[in-house]
Design a protein around this motif. Structure first.
Motif, short mmCIF file in Angstrom:
data_model
loop_
_atom_site.label_atom_id
_atom_site.label_comp_id
_atom_site.label_asym_id
_atom_site.label_seq_id
_atom_site.Cartn_x
_atom_site.Cartn_y
_atom_site.Cartn_z
N HIS A 114 4.07 -62.17 33.34
CA HIS A 114 4.77 -61.19 32.50
C HIS A 114 6.22 -61.55 32.18
O HIS A 114 6.89 -60.77 31.51
CB HIS A 114 4.69 -59.81 33.14
N GLU A 163 7.24 -61.50 28.30
CA GLU A 163 7.32 -60.16 27.68
C GLU A 163 8.52 -59.38 28.22
O GLU A 163 9.17 -58.66 27.48
CB GLU A 163 6.02 -59.39 27.87
N ARG A 216 11.65 -60.67 26.51
CA ARG A 216 11.74 -60.16 25.13
C ARG A 216 12.21 -58.71 25.11
O ARG A 216 12.97 -58.31 24.23
CB ARG A 216 10.39 -60.31 24.41
N GLN A 217 11.77 -57.92 26.08
CA GLN A 217 12.20 -56.51 26.15
C GLN A 217 13.67 -56.40 26.54
O GLN A 217 14.41 -55.60 25.97
CB GLN A 217 11.35 -55.74 27.16
#
Length: 145
Positions: free
Chosen positions: A103, A106, A109-110
């Motif tokens: 993860h 992701e 990116r968040q």
């Protein structure tokens, strides 16, 4: 008498095989352990560490908040070794399970919507890294057969 004994053992086997395991009896899933090791170019440890903290530590903290990581520890050597065995940072991460280790992208990116800046600064960190590896590690029971 023989029929009663047979029925008793059949009922006992049925009870044992169909009874759900209690928490104490069930095996807790073992964490998926990964070691990151970094050797940084001489004279650049402060810059490297600043970039690592900004992105990687932030991502590890967020992954821990989300439950993907149960714990992580950052190590630095207390003394020095020969150049071939030298390392500057070692991070041991305990993921909840192997799938939880996927993860990072992701989460980055968040946390960092400006992906151009992220790529630029992470590329700089990699320029300063002279050696690196990610290695899944396993605890060994020294008393097991």
């Amino acid at each position: 008498m023989r029929t009663s004994i047979t029925r008793f053992f059949a009922a006992l086997i049925l009870a044992v095989t169909t009874t759900p395991l209690t928490h104490a009896q069930s095996a807790e899933p073992k964490p998926y352990l990964v070691e990151w090791l970094y050797r940084v170019q001489y004279g650049h440890k402060d810059e490297w560490w600043s970039l690592f903290r900004k992105y990687q530590i932030a991502a590890l903290d967020r992954e821990q908040q989300l439950g993907y990581i149960t714990s992580y520890t950052v190590y630095a050597p207390g003394l020095h070794t020969s150049e071939d065995g030298r390392w500057d940072y070692r991070i041991v991460i305990a993921y909840k399970d192997q799938s939880s280790s996927t993860h990072e992208g992701e989460v980055l990116r968040q946390l960092f919507p400006d992906q151009a800046v992220l790529r630029k600064e992470e590329n700089r960190r990699w320029e300063l890294t002279s050696n690196h590896y990610d290695l899944p590690i396993h605890a060994i029971d020294p008393h097991a057969e």
